[in-house]
Design an enzyme around this catalytic site. Structure first.
Site, PDB file in Angstrom:
ATOM      1  N   GLY A 136      28.367   7.182  30.171  1.00 38.39           N
ATOM      2  CA  GLY A 136      29.295   6.063  30.383  1.00 38.39           C
ATOM      3  C   GLY A 136      28.555   4.813  30.831  1.00 38.39           C
ATOM      4  O   GLY A 136      28.771   3.719  30.292  1.00 38.39           O
ATOM      5  N   LYS A 137      27.671   4.962  31.801  1.00 38.45           N
ATOM      6  CA  LYS A 137      26.904   3.804  32.284  1.00 38.45           C
ATOM      7  C   LYS A 137      25.964   3.275  31.209  1.00 38.45           C
ATOM      8  O   LYS A 137      25.713   2.090  31.128  1.00 38.45           O
ATOM      9  CB  LYS A 137      26.133   4.152  33.550  1.00 38.45           C
ATOM     10  N   SER A 148      30.042   0.952  40.042  1.00 40.26           N
ATOM     11  CA  SER A 148      28.723   1.542  40.265  1.00 40.26           C
ATOM     12  C   SER A 148      27.658   0.813  39.437  1.00 40.26           C
ATOM     13  O   SER A 148      26.574   0.509  39.946  1.00 40.26           O
ATOM     14  CB  SER A 148      28.764   3.027  39.895  1.00 40.26           C
ATOM     15  N   THR A 200      34.251   9.753  27.407  1.00 42.71           N
ATOM     16  CA  THR A 200      33.191  10.748  27.578  1.00 42.71           C
ATOM     17  C   THR A 200      33.884  12.082  27.785  1.00 42.71           C
ATOM     18  O   THR A 200      34.670  12.241  28.725  1.00 42.71           O
ATOM     19  CB  THR A 200      32.301  10.417  28.791  1.00 42.71           C
ATOM     20  N   GLY A 215      25.586  10.290  32.749  1.00 41.13           N
ATOM     21  CA  GLY A 215      25.096   8.923  32.611  1.00 41.13           C
ATOM     22  C   GLY A 215      25.441   8.242  31.302  1.00 41.13           C
ATOM     23  O   GLY A 215      25.039   7.097  31.087  1.00 41.13           O
ATOM     24  N   CYS A 238      37.068   0.433  25.446  1.00 37.90           N
ATOM     25  CA  CYS A 238      37.376   1.790  25.891  1.00 37.90           C
ATOM     26  C   CYS A 238      36.123   2.654  25.841  1.00 37.90           C
ATOM     27  O   CYS A 238      35.322   2.545  24.921  1.00 37.90           O
ATOM     28  CB  CYS A 238      38.450   2.389  24.974  1.00 37.90           C
ATOM     29  N   ILE A 239      35.961   3.497  26.836  1.00 33.57           N
ATOM     30  CA  ILE A 239      34.881   4.482  26.867  1.00 33.57           C
ATOM     31  C   ILE A 239      35.536   5.854  26.970  1.00 33.57           C
ATOM     32  O   ILE A 239      36.405   6.073  27.807  1.00 33.57           O
ATOM     33  CB  ILE A 239      33.969   4.300  28.096  1.00 33.57           C
ATOM     34  N   LYS A 291      17.969   5.909  42.852  1.00 32.44           N
ATOM     35  CA  LYS A 291      18.954   6.481  41.936  1.00 32.44           C
ATOM     36  C   LYS A 291      18.441   6.363  40.506  1.00 32.44           C
ATOM     37  O   LYS A 291      17.959   5.328  40.093  1.00 32.44           O
ATOM     38  CB  LYS A 291      20.290   5.749  42.053  1.00 32.44           C
ATOM     39  N   GLU A 343      37.855  -4.547  29.248  1.00 33.13           N
ATOM     40  CA  GLU A 343      39.280  -4.799  29.084  1.00 33.13           C
ATOM     41  C   GLU A 343      40.012  -4.248  30.303  1.00 33.13           C
ATOM     42  O   GLU A 343      39.713  -3.159  30.781  1.00 33.13           O
ATOM     43  CB  GLU A 343      39.774  -4.125  27.798  1.00 33.13           C
TER      44      GLU A 343
END
Length: 150
Positions: free
Chosen positions: A21-22, A55, A11, A19, A8-9, A124, A42
């Site tokens: 999360g990435k 992404s 933010t 950025g 799980c993330i 990017k 998951e």
């Protein structure tokens, strides 16, 4: 036993689109690579999770493919080994980019050089984990302590 590398993330809204999360996603794959295995988030992914992972996977795969000179026969399992991304996630990402063809009974990665050049030209700026700064040893590789705790 599902080979999840991240469950799980979270933010907070005021820090979204910065950025983080990435960065966390890239850290989870750096740890998976350090363990010598491929990982996957998951499932099922939330809508925002799907966007973030797709992404990240797109960036990593296109960046890696752009470093290839085109003479090597790179297989999806090689991409998985190099990136730590599970093969099914690589296949789904390449399919979404229309870079997978089915040829002679197997999936083939179809790379158009101009597509890679256009992606690279976007420049990017993505915040990723610097694996060289990662100081972590997988549990299985740590020296064993004897019964006295040494």
């Amino acid at each position: 036993a599902e080979d999840y590398n991240l469950a799980c993330i979270l933010t907070f809204p005021q820090y979204q689109k910065c950025g983080y999360g990435k960065f966390i996603i890239s850290l989870s794959y750096a740890l998976s690579k350090r363990e010598g295995r491929a990982g996957s988030p998951e499932k099922p992914l939330s809508d925002l999770g799907k966007i973030s992972y797709r992404s990240y996977w797109t960036h990593v795969l296109l960046t890696l493919l752009s470093t290839q000179d085109g003479t090597e026969n790179v297989q999806i399992k090689d991409l998985s080994r190099m990136t730590g991304i599970k093969t099914e996630d690589i296949i789904s990402t390449l399919q979404s980019l229309n870079m997978i063809r089915f040829w002679k009974g197997q999936h083939v990665v179809f790379v158009m050089q101009d597509f890679l050049e256009k992606y690279a030209a976007q420049e990017k700026r993505i915040r990723l984990c610097d694996e060289g700064c990662l100081s972590w040893v997988p549990h299985a590789e740590r020296p064993r302590k004897d019964k006295s705790g040494r």
